[in-house]
Design a protein around this motif. Structure first.
Motif, short mmCIF file in Angstrom:
data_model
loop_
_atom_site.label_atom_id
_atom_site.label_comp_id
_atom_site.label_asym_id
_atom_site.label_seq_id
_atom_site.Cartn_x
_atom_site.Cartn_y
_atom_site.Cartn_z
N THR A 55 -20.51 20.53 30.62
CA THR A 55 -19.22 19.90 30.87
C THR A 55 -18.23 20.99 31.24
OG1 THR A 55 -19.75 18.19 29.24
CG2 THR A 55 -17.42 18.49 29.80
N ARG A 56 -17.60 20.82 32.41
CA ARG A 56 -16.65 21.84 32.90
C ARG A 56 -15.22 21.49 32.49
NH1 ARG A 56 -17.92 25.18 37.19
NH2 ARG A 56 -15.96 24.69 38.23
N VAL A 57 -14.57 22.44 31.84
CA VAL A 57 -13.23 22.22 31.31
C VAL A 57 -12.30 23.31 31.83
CG1 VAL A 57 -11.82 22.01 29.22
CG2 VAL A 57 -14.20 21.23 29.20
N LEU A 58 -11.18 22.90 32.41
CA LEU A 58 -10.15 23.83 32.87
C LEU A 58 -8.90 23.65 32.02
CD1 LEU A 58 -9.05 25.90 34.97
CD2 LEU A 58 -8.35 23.93 36.37
N PHE A 59 -8.47 24.74 31.37
CA PHE A 59 -7.24 24.73 30.58
C PHE A 59 -6.12 25.30 31.44
CE2 PHE A 59 -10.61 25.02 27.38
CZ PHE A 59 -10.25 23.98 26.54
N VAL A 60 -4.98 24.63 31.45
CA VAL A 60 -3.87 25.06 32.31
C VAL A 60 -2.58 25.16 31.51
CG1 VAL A 60 -2.52 24.52 34.38
CG2 VAL A 60 -4.93 23.87 34.27
N CYS A 61 -1.88 26.28 31.70
CA CYS A 61 -0.48 26.38 31.27
C CYS A 61 0.25 27.12 32.39
CB CYS A 61 -0.33 27.02 29.89
SG CYS A 61 -0.80 28.73 29.78
N PHE B 264 -12.77 27.38 31.52
CA PHE B 264 -11.99 28.15 32.47
C PHE B 264 -10.52 27.98 32.13
CE2 PHE B 264 -15.79 26.43 34.42
CZ PHE B 264 -16.37 27.54 35.02
N SER B 265 -9.69 28.90 32.60
CA SER B 265 -8.25 28.72 32.42
C SER B 265 -7.52 29.22 33.65
CB SER B 265 -7.75 29.47 31.17
OG SER B 265 -7.77 30.87 31.38
N SER C 239 -4.63 32.16 38.98
CA SER C 239 -3.88 31.02 39.50
C SER C 239 -4.79 29.79 39.59
CB SER C 239 -3.36 31.35 40.91
OG SER C 239 -2.86 30.18 41.51
N ILE C 240 -4.17 28.65 39.42
CA ILE C 240 -4.89 27.39 39.56
C ILE C 240 -5.47 27.27 40.98
CG2 ILE C 240 -2.94 25.94 40.28
CD1 ILE C 240 -3.98 24.00 38.04
#
Length: 137
Positions: free
Chosen positions: A5-11, A36-37, A67-68
């Motif tokens: 399961t691929r998870v991208l955390f963003v702030c 990933f972040s 960067s996103i």
């Protein structure tokens, strides 16, 4: 291709919260999740972020502020935003499966004593719950 399961955390800055989340998810369950972040306006990782992770015995290997835009065209099962500002900016992210909004206080601007460890603990608790819920198949 992986079955993980691929998870991208963003702030916003990809300096603290999303870095903590990426490292903690890898630490908690790297067999079932690829973490990933990224930041909407990336800067540098705050040294206190790395210190808090190392204090808990969590690997900081491979962490850097990005960067996103680096993930354009990639597919994620979950995109998890960690602050209200990134939440507003990420709802139109192409390739995002489910978008979850988690709001944690920014330890960089917090006046709390030991803000980084406090935020680390809060994010870790949420991630353990996320892993528990998402791996019950």
């Amino acid at each position: 291709m992986t079955d993980k399961t691929r998870v991208l955390f963003v702030c916003v800055a990809n300096a603290a919260r999303s870095q903590l989340a990426e490292a903690l998810l890898r630490h908690t369950d790297s067999e079932q999740f690829d973490a990933f972040s990224a930041g909407t306006v990336p800067g540098e990782i705050n040294p206190l972020t790395l210190e808090a992770l190392q204090h808990l015995g969590v690997s900081t290997e491979g962490l850097y502020s990005k960067s996103i835009d680096e993930f354009a065209g990639e597919r994620f099962d979950y995109v998890i935003t960690l602050c209200d500002k990134s939440s507003l900016e990420c709802h139109s992210l192409p390739g995002a499966g489910e978008v979850l909004a988690w709001n944690f206080e920014d330890p960089v601007t917090s006046t709390k004593h030991d803000a980084f460890r406090h935020t680390l603990h809060e994010i870790h608790e949420r991630i353990k719950m996320f892993v528990l819920v998402k791996t019950k198949r």
